[in-house]
Design a protein around this motif. Sequence first.
Motif, PDB file in Angstrom:
ATOM      1  N   ASP A  40       0.883  -1.190   0.139  1.00  0.00           N
ATOM      2  CA  ASP A  40      -0.044  -0.172  -0.050  1.00  0.00           C
ATOM      3  C   ASP A  40       0.795   1.311   0.221  1.00  0.00           C
ATOM      4  O   ASP A  40       1.617   1.292   1.009  1.00  0.00           O
ATOM      5  N   LYS A  41       0.944   2.046  -1.030  1.00  0.00           N
ATOM      6  CA  LYS A  41       1.713   3.186  -0.927  1.00  0.00           C
ATOM      7  C   LYS A  41       1.412   4.378  -0.305  1.00  0.00           C
ATOM      8  O   LYS A  41       2.083   5.345  -0.008  1.00  0.00           O
ATOM      9  N   GLU A  42       0.367   4.334   0.287  1.00  0.00           N
ATOM     10  CA  GLU A  42      -0.157   5.339   1.406  1.00  0.00           C
ATOM     11  C   GLU A  42       0.501   5.184   2.659  1.00  0.00           C
ATOM     12  O   GLU A  42       0.442   5.902   3.485  1.00  0.00           O
ATOM     13  N   ASN A  43       1.293   3.735   2.744  1.00  0.00           N
ATOM     14  CA  ASN A  43       1.615   3.508   4.039  1.00  0.00           C
ATOM     15  C   ASN A  43       2.981   2.786   3.998  1.00  0.00           C
ATOM     16  O   ASN A  43       3.463   2.463   4.951  1.00  0.00           O
ATOM     17  N   SER A  44       3.602   2.888   2.788  1.00  0.00           N
ATOM     18  CA  SER A  44       4.864   2.292   2.325  1.00  0.00           C
ATOM     19  C   SER A  44       6.033   3.021   1.528  1.00  0.00           C
ATOM     20  O   SER A  44       5.501   3.899   0.669  1.00  0.00           O
ATOM     21  N   LYS A  45       7.102   2.875   1.895  1.00  0.00           N
ATOM     22  CA  LYS A  45       8.294   3.549   1.059  1.00  0.00           C
ATOM     23  C   LYS A  45       7.815   3.028  -0.371  1.00  0.00           C
ATOM     24  O   LYS A  45       7.431   1.855  -0.633  1.00  0.00           O
TER      25      LYS A  45
END
Length: 407
Positions: A40-45
């Motif tokens: 999930d790119k909202e929560n990950s690098k």
Amino acid sequence: MFYYKYKDKYLFSLKDDYNYEKAAGIPEECRELYFLSRLDKENSKKSFAVNHPSDLFIEEESLDMLKLDDRRYALPEKILELIEDRKIKAVNTAYEDYEQCFYMNQFKKNKVNILALGDVGSTLLIGLKLYGANSISSIGIYDRSGDKVKRWEYEMGQTSFPFEDSLPEVHGIERDQLFDCDMFVFCASKGVPPIGSEGLDVRMVQFEENAKLIREYASIAADNKFRGTFAVVSDPVDLLCLAALKEGRGMLSPEQIKGYGLGVMNARAIYYSKKYDKFSMYLKEGRAFGPHGKDLVIANSIRDYDDDLSKELTRYAVEANLEVRKTGFKPYIAPALSSGAISIVHTLEGKYHYSSNYLAGVYMGAKNRNLPSGLDIEKIKMPDKLFERIKKTYESLKTDFNYHYRE
């Protein structure tokens, strides 16, 4: 395991979800490898250095990535070897431009640009000039006051060892040149509480005004498609990093932004560990986590963790700035050097240091280093009580940002 080839790069994944040219395996001579997964790119690098086999099996970023996993993983020897050598970069394919991560930069001398030459910025400049000879080629300086720029250009130009010219050159730059560099250092600040404000959480008092400033420069960085490191030194660094990421509009990746505030908290813990014998184990065994402020977490030792001693040492570190304020001076020298100059040079040289980096939706301070394969945040055998303190800090960082940040 599924193997692919992209141009001259070798990739691999646990799932056959990609349309790249298939490869039979990883050649023995391969010295860089890219692991593909979708988080999930909202929560990950967007990317990071794989420093343990467990990194290949995460389904989301979490604080568990700070913990050393003792399980044995059935992986090919070549992959285990490359993990040990930090030659695998994890790439998050949820980002549309993830293929831009298929590279590993080698260490070189860097162009560093500093915004604002107040107390912190000018002290940090001195530190970078004296300590950065091996990692910095030049330092550009910008301030709204042209006289300040001229002054520091003169002073730093006349700072030299007696029989060599090895220190980085310092020169004034224009505002539109700030992001023509490898690292941009944000030292601008408004609303620093005056002496006598000891009852306030100084960092949060500064956040609202400094957030307005950093949004402006993060937007400029995004417009310039800046690919270097966006280093935040102004307080509160962890929350300002998140503000910069939001204003970056997807043009700044989470791992591009680093906050430099934890180094001085580690240095303050070292100071008190030398002053009081009961904390003497800290220098070799201790760790610091979290922000430069009330939610700091100091561990007296990761070998023999003592919760009471750790909380006591944390309190000393948190209140150390108040002791300086009692002398009638603002406590900016140690932060500018320990959190700023020293930690920035160690970043550029790929050495372990303390800074705040994106982890599971917040900027969390921890021991880390920046390698050609990406950000490498240390994993440790984590005592349960220590992990509970870190989780509490994590939740507090999320709450503080959501409460205080104004779009």
